[in-house]
Motif scaffolding. Structure first.
Motif, PDB file in Angstrom:
ATOM      1  N   ALA A 163       3.578   8.495   2.512  1.00 44.98           N
ATOM      2  CA  ALA A 163       4.937   8.730   2.543  1.00 44.98           C
ATOM      3  C   ALA A 163       5.336   8.396   4.173  1.00 44.98           C
ATOM      4  O   ALA A 163       6.655   8.672   4.469  1.00 44.98           O
ATOM      5  N   VAL A 164       4.603   7.603   4.890  1.00 39.58           N
ATOM      6  CA  VAL A 164       4.987   7.213   6.267  1.00 39.58           C
ATOM      7  C   VAL A 164       5.352   5.438   6.000  1.00 39.58           C
ATOM      8  O   VAL A 164       4.633   4.896   5.564  1.00 39.58           O
ATOM      9  N   LEU A 165       6.568   5.172   6.070  1.00 30.11           N
ATOM     10  CA  LEU A 165       7.044   3.945   6.013  1.00 30.11           C
ATOM     11  C   LEU A 165       6.761   2.991   7.063  1.00 30.11           C
ATOM     12  O   LEU A 165       7.061   3.300   7.962  1.00 30.11           O
ATOM     13  N   ARG A 166       6.246   1.805   6.771  1.00 31.80           N
ATOM     14  CA  ARG A 166       6.082   0.667   7.955  1.00 31.80           C
ATOM     15  C   ARG A 166       6.655  -0.472   7.468  1.00 31.80           C
ATOM     16  O   ARG A 166       6.636  -0.950   6.660  1.00 31.80           O
ATOM     17  N   LEU A 167       7.706  -0.922   8.208  1.00 28.76           N
ATOM     18  CA  LEU A 167       8.470  -1.964   8.049  1.00 28.76           C
ATOM     19  C   LEU A 167       8.100  -3.125   8.945  1.00 28.76           C
ATOM     20  O   LEU A 167       7.693  -3.182   9.865  1.00 28.76           O
ATOM     21  N   SER A 168       8.553  -4.434   8.490  1.00 33.39           N
ATOM     22  CA  SER A 168       8.000  -5.614   9.116  1.00 33.39           C
ATOM     23  C   SER A 168       8.834  -5.811  10.711  1.00 33.39           C
ATOM     24  O   SER A 168       8.428  -6.588  11.418  1.00 33.39           O
ATOM     25  N   ASP A 169       9.800  -4.965  11.011  1.00 33.75           N
ATOM     26  CA  ASP A 169      10.464  -5.043  11.954  1.00 33.75           C
ATOM     27  C   ASP A 169       9.749  -3.992  13.252  1.00 33.75           C
ATOM     28  O   ASP A 169      10.351  -4.058  14.188  1.00 33.75           O
ATOM     29  N   GLY A 170       8.604  -3.565  12.803  1.00 36.83           N
ATOM     30  CA  GLY A 170       7.862  -2.536  13.568  1.00 36.83           C
ATOM     31  C   GLY A 170       8.248  -1.242  13.660  1.00 36.83           C
ATOM     32  O   GLY A 170       7.629  -0.291  14.096  1.00 36.83           O
ATOM     33  N   GLN A 171       9.243  -0.885  12.910  1.00 34.75           N
ATOM     34  CA  GLN A 171       9.674   0.587  12.857  1.00 34.75           C
ATOM     35  C   GLN A 171       8.476   1.179  11.717  1.00 34.75           C
ATOM     36  O   GLN A 171       7.934   0.629  10.750  1.00 34.75           O
ATOM     37  N   GLU A 172       8.220   2.453  12.034  1.00 33.80           N
ATOM     38  CA  GLU A 172       7.473   3.362  11.474  1.00 33.80           C
ATOM     39  C   GLU A 172       7.970   4.928  11.332  1.00 33.80           C
ATOM     40  O   GLU A 172       8.218   5.234  12.327  1.00 33.80           O
ATOM     41  N   PHE A 173       8.106   5.545  10.067  1.00 37.70           N
ATOM     42  CA  PHE A 173       8.754   6.608  10.143  1.00 37.70           C
ATOM     43  C   PHE A 173       8.475   7.478   8.554  1.00 37.70           C
ATOM     44  O   PHE A 173       8.310   6.800   7.728  1.00 37.70           O
ATOM     45  N   PRO A 222       0.724  -1.059   0.145  1.00 40.46           N
ATOM     46  CA  PRO A 222       0.176   0.080  -0.036  1.00 40.46           C
ATOM     47  C   PRO A 222       0.800   1.477   0.011  1.00 40.46           C
ATOM     48  O   PRO A 222       1.888   1.396   0.636  1.00 40.46           O
ATOM     49  N   GLY A 223       0.474   2.272  -0.878  1.00 41.45           N
ATOM     50  CA  GLY A 223       1.215   3.726  -1.107  1.00 41.45           C
ATOM     51  C   GLY A 223       2.522   3.425  -1.939  1.00 41.45           C
ATOM     52  O   GLY A 223       3.131   4.564  -2.206  1.00 41.45           O
ATOM     53  N   LEU A 224       2.791   2.270  -2.191  1.00 36.01           N
ATOM     54  CA  LEU A 224       4.104   2.072  -3.016  1.00 36.01           C
ATOM     55  C   LEU A 224       4.252   2.699  -4.414  1.00 36.01           C
ATOM     56  O   LEU A 224       4.944   3.467  -4.770  1.00 36.01           O
ATOM     57  N   ALA A 225       3.074   2.597  -5.019  1.00 37.01           N
ATOM     58  CA  ALA A 225       2.947   3.011  -6.386  1.00 37.01           C
ATOM     59  C   ALA A 225       2.964   4.572  -6.474  1.00 37.01           C
ATOM     60  O   ALA A 225       3.333   5.280  -7.219  1.00 37.01           O
ATOM     61  N   ARG A 271      29.710   3.671   6.837  1.00 39.53           N
ATOM     62  CA  ARG A 271      29.449   5.328   6.773  1.00 39.53           C
ATOM     63  C   ARG A 271      28.132   5.731   7.114  1.00 39.53           C
ATOM     64  O   ARG A 271      27.525   6.743   6.937  1.00 39.53           O
ATOM     65  N   GLY A 272      27.652   4.867   8.133  1.00 35.58           N
ATOM     66  CA  GLY A 272      26.304   5.423   8.779  1.00 35.58           C
ATOM     67  C   GLY A 272      25.154   5.108   8.161  1.00 35.58           C
ATOM     68  O   GLY A 272      23.860   5.246   8.557  1.00 35.58           O
ATOM     69  N   ILE A 273      25.095   3.976   7.042  1.00 34.01           N
ATOM     70  CA  ILE A 273      24.058   3.396   6.366  1.00 34.01           C
ATOM     71  C   ILE A 273      23.330   2.417   7.121  1.00 34.01           C
ATOM     72  O   ILE A 273      24.030   1.358   7.368  1.00 34.01           O
ATOM     73  N   GLU A 274      22.176   2.487   7.592  1.00 37.15           N
ATOM     74  CA  GLU A 274      21.441   1.419   8.040  1.00 37.15           C
ATOM     75  C   GLU A 274      21.296   0.108   6.923  1.00 37.15           C
ATOM     76  O   GLU A 274      20.542   0.558   5.998  1.00 37.15           O
ATOM     77  N   ILE A 275      21.514  -1.016   7.338  1.00 33.38           N
ATOM     78  CA  ILE A 275      20.991  -2.154   6.430  1.00 33.38           C
ATOM     79  C   ILE A 275      20.506  -2.966   7.242  1.00 33.38           C
ATOM     80  O   ILE A 275      20.862  -3.517   8.120  1.00 33.38           O
ATOM     81  N   LEU A 276      18.927  -2.928   6.964  1.00 36.27           N
ATOM     82  CA  LEU A 276      18.119  -3.931   7.742  1.00 36.27           C
ATOM     83  C   LEU A 276      17.701  -5.169   6.984  1.00 36.27           C
ATOM     84  O   LEU A 276      17.046  -5.100   5.786  1.00 36.27           O
ATOM     85  N   VAL A 332      16.710  -1.637   2.974  1.00 38.81           N
ATOM     86  CA  VAL A 332      15.743  -2.626   3.403  1.00 38.81           C
ATOM     87  C   VAL A 332      15.894  -3.906   2.539  1.00 38.81           C
ATOM     88  O   VAL A 332      15.540  -3.562   1.430  1.00 38.81           O
ATOM     89  N   GLU A 333      16.214  -5.172   3.004  1.00 39.75           N
ATOM     90  CA  GLU A 333      16.367  -6.110   2.134  1.00 39.75           C
ATOM     91  C   GLU A 333      15.554  -7.282   2.864  1.00 39.75           C
ATOM     92  O   GLU A 333      15.756  -7.506   4.090  1.00 39.75           O
ATOM     93  N   ALA A 334      14.852  -7.868   2.185  1.00 37.55           N
ATOM     94  CA  ALA A 334      13.695  -8.836   2.728  1.00 37.55           C
ATOM     95  C   ALA A 334      14.741 -10.371   2.981  1.00 37.55           C
ATOM     96  O   ALA A 334      14.329 -10.884   4.012  1.00 37.55           O
ATOM     97  N   ALA A 335      15.695 -10.684   2.358  1.00 32.95           N
ATOM     98  CA  ALA A 335      16.544 -11.728   2.458  1.00 32.95           C
ATOM     99  C   ALA A 335      17.628 -11.408   3.588  1.00 32.95           C
ATOM    100  O   ALA A 335      17.650 -10.496   4.203  1.00 32.95           O
ATOM    101  N   GLY A 336      18.543 -12.461   3.816  1.00 32.54           N
ATOM    102  CA  GLY A 336      19.386 -12.258   4.984  1.00 32.54           C
ATOM    103  C   GLY A 336      20.924 -11.648   4.565  1.00 32.54           C
ATOM    104  O   GLY A 336      21.585 -11.604   5.478  1.00 32.54           O
ATOM    105  N   LYS A 337      20.644 -11.305   3.301  1.00 39.17           N
ATOM    106  CA  LYS A 337      21.912 -10.781   2.795  1.00 39.17           C
ATOM    107  C   LYS A 337      21.870  -9.973   1.796  1.00 39.17           C
ATOM    108  O   LYS A 337      20.869  -9.967   0.883  1.00 39.17           O
ATOM    109  N   ILE A 338      22.909  -9.053   1.292  1.00 35.74           N
ATOM    110  CA  ILE A 338      22.814  -8.256   0.184  1.00 35.74           C
ATOM    111  C   ILE A 338      23.742  -8.569  -0.701  1.00 35.74           C
ATOM    112  O   ILE A 338      24.496  -9.633  -0.458  1.00 35.74           O
ATOM    113  N   LEU A 339      23.541  -8.215  -2.010  1.00 36.77           N
ATOM    114  CA  LEU A 339      24.341  -8.761  -3.282  1.00 36.77           C
ATOM    115  C   LEU A 339      24.608 -10.360  -3.441  1.00 36.77           C
ATOM    116  O   LEU A 339      25.879 -10.689  -3.122  1.00 36.77           O
TER     117      LEU A 339
END
Ligand SMILES: Cc1cc2nc3c(=O)[nH]c(=O)nc-3n(C[C@H](O)[C@H](O)[C@H](O)COP(=O)(O)OP(=O)(O)OC[C@H]3O[C@@H](n4cnc5c(N)ncnc54)[C@H](O)[C@@H]3O)c2cc1C
Length: 433
Positions: A246-256, A121-124, A230-235, A205-212
């Motif tokens: 434009a309020v993002l809700r993540l599966s880890d409970g964060q909302e911003f 919801p809201g992505l498009a 560099r201070g980049i958060e990798i979730l 934000v990455e749904a899997a357990g690793k990037i690249l």
């Protein structure tokens, strides 16, 4: 056209379209007609889009004018809506909306892929993809304009939202785009005395357990560590659940709140072949044999992101990459010409040379034929590889010049977001405002 001459229709003017048309130069000389249909009059070299977004390379240097490189072919600007292969006819929507029917004898399906947009919801409404040169230019302007918004924000909530940049999807496109844009913002923010770098929030934000995942464990872990430094958060193991308002809700409970949401969570094959009745797999890719002929369909060929091409070296299917698409296109053109001339065909065999990924200026990772490089060497190999792969000498020279200028001078931080509304000043003038 002579009797016996074929009309070859190439759908798409990307890697597959451009390189297969180039490979059919001989066929064109022999009297066969080659037509390329593409919505734009250029081919875009997508691996350089992150550097277009950061402004290191000028956008015009990463697009190749199709009419210039394909003088032996007819280039039609339009979008194929549907193909009736039984009747050997394609329906094309021209730029001004007119519909044209195009008859052909042989079709090459090279319509590539598009962003795989999930029903979040809201992505498009609030998200933007990272597949086109337009999106890269938009994002550059977006990031710079957010610094301007933040500089003038009285409300701390407004400031936080303006300075929050979220990328969903930790593959090459997402990591490179984030790495380049964070570098740009970090440089640009020095020109805003009222803003501190620490106020910016960059999140992957990455749904899997690793990037690249394509790069192998150690390079992926290195990339993650460098980005976090560099201070980049990798979730990891985290999904975007909604972006409404434009309020993002993540599966880890964060909302911003975040002004900038970039969706790079994979690609999906063009729907055109499936819509037109060609055989497709469960992911919508055209099924082709080892010679790149559409399975069980006479006079139809396919390659690139739109096709399920068997990987004869390690089994399974070839990944959707430019290095595969351009080699498939060359093999496809050679086999198509051989079919017309009654010569034997050769299967598509290509062992991937590895992968390269930029993490921003002077930082990168590369795995080339098993040799793993990190930091500056990885970045240097990434640049050199893509520079050599860039079509046309003129483009290569322009890119090398852009890089040289970038070494000697500070980054350009002018944001041209107003380009999206070019008529506004004129309309205001006309209304006397
Ligand atoms: C940001 C980014 C970075 C990347 N980095 C790398 C990298 O470092 N290395 C690598 O190997 N690969 C990379 N890739 C992947 C690579 O760009 C693709 O695999 C490659 O472009 C696929 O080629 P293609 O010809 O199948 O599709 P494309 O190059 O996408 O071309 C398809 C063309 O068909 C056109 N089209 C679509 N529908 C129609 C229609 N109905 N009618 C007519 N035309 C149509 C499209 O407009 C487009 O011009 C990257 C991709 C992105 C987005």
């Amino acid at each position: 056209m002579n009797a016996g001459s074929k009309r070859i229709l190439i759908v798409g003017g990307g890697f597959v379209g451009m390189y297969s048309a180039l490979g059919l130069k001989g066929a064109a000389r022999a009297g066969h007609a080659v037509t390329v249909v593409n919505p734009e009059n250029f081919m875009q070299y997508q691996p350089f889009l992150p550097e277009v977004a950061s402004g290191t390379i000028d956008a015009r240097a990463v697009v190749v004018p199709l009419r210039r490189v394909l003088p032996h072919a007819e280039v039609l600007i339009g979008e194929v809506e549907v193909i009736d292969h039984g009747a050997r006819r394609a329906t094309v929507r021209m730029p001004e909306g007119r519909i044209e029917e195009l008859d052909y004898d042989i079709v090459v399906l090279g319509a590539g892929s598009r962003s795989r947009v999930l029903p979040v919801p809201g992505l498009a409404e609030y998200g933007v993809g990272f597949k086109t040169v337009q999106e890269a230019i938009y994002l550059r302007n977006r990031v710079l304009s957010r610094l301007d918004v933040a500089a003038e924000a009285d409300d701390p909530e407004r400031l936080r939202s303006a300075l929050t940049f979220v990328f969903v999807g930790g593959g090459y496109a997402g990591v490179e785009a984030l790495g380049e844009l964070e570098d740009l913002a970090r440089d640009a923010i020095r020109n805003y005395p009222m803003l501190r770098r620490e106020r910016m929030r960059w999140v992957l934000v990455e749904a899997a357990g690793k990037i690249l995942p394509e790069l192998g464990e150690d390079l992926a872990v290195y990339a993650k560590r460098r980005l976090r430094e560099r201070g980049i958060e990798i979730l990891l193991n985290t999904r975007l659940e909604s972006a409404e308002g434009a309020v993002l809700r993540l599966s880890d409970g964060q909302e911003f709140a975040a002004d900038t949401l970039v969706w790079t969570a994979g690609v999906k094959a063009s729907p055109l072949p499936g819509r037109s009745g060609f055989p497709v797999d469960e992911a919508g890719r055209v099924r082709v044999d080892r010679y790149l002929r559409v399975q069980g369909v006479d006079g139809a060929w396919a390659a690139g992101d739109a096709a399920a091409v068997p990987d004869l070296t390690i089994g399974g299917l070839c990944p959707p990459t430019a290095q595969h698409a351009l080699r498939q296109a060359r093999r496809l053109a050679a086999n198509l010409a051989a079919t017309i001339e009654g010569r034997p065909l050769e299967p598509f065999v290509y062992r991937t040379i590895g992968g390269v990924c930029s993490l921003g200026r002077y930082k990168g990772v590369a795995n080339v034929m098993g040799v793993k490089l990190k930091g500056f060497p990885g970045w240097f190999v990434h640049r050199t590889y893509h520079l050599l792969a860039m079509p046309t000498l003129m483009r290569r020279v322009r890119i090398a010049l852009d890089w040289t200028v970038a070494l000697a001078f500070p980054r350009d931080i002018a944001q041209l977001g107003s380009l999206e509304h070019p008529r506004e000043p004129f309309e205001r003038a006309a209304e006397g405002r």
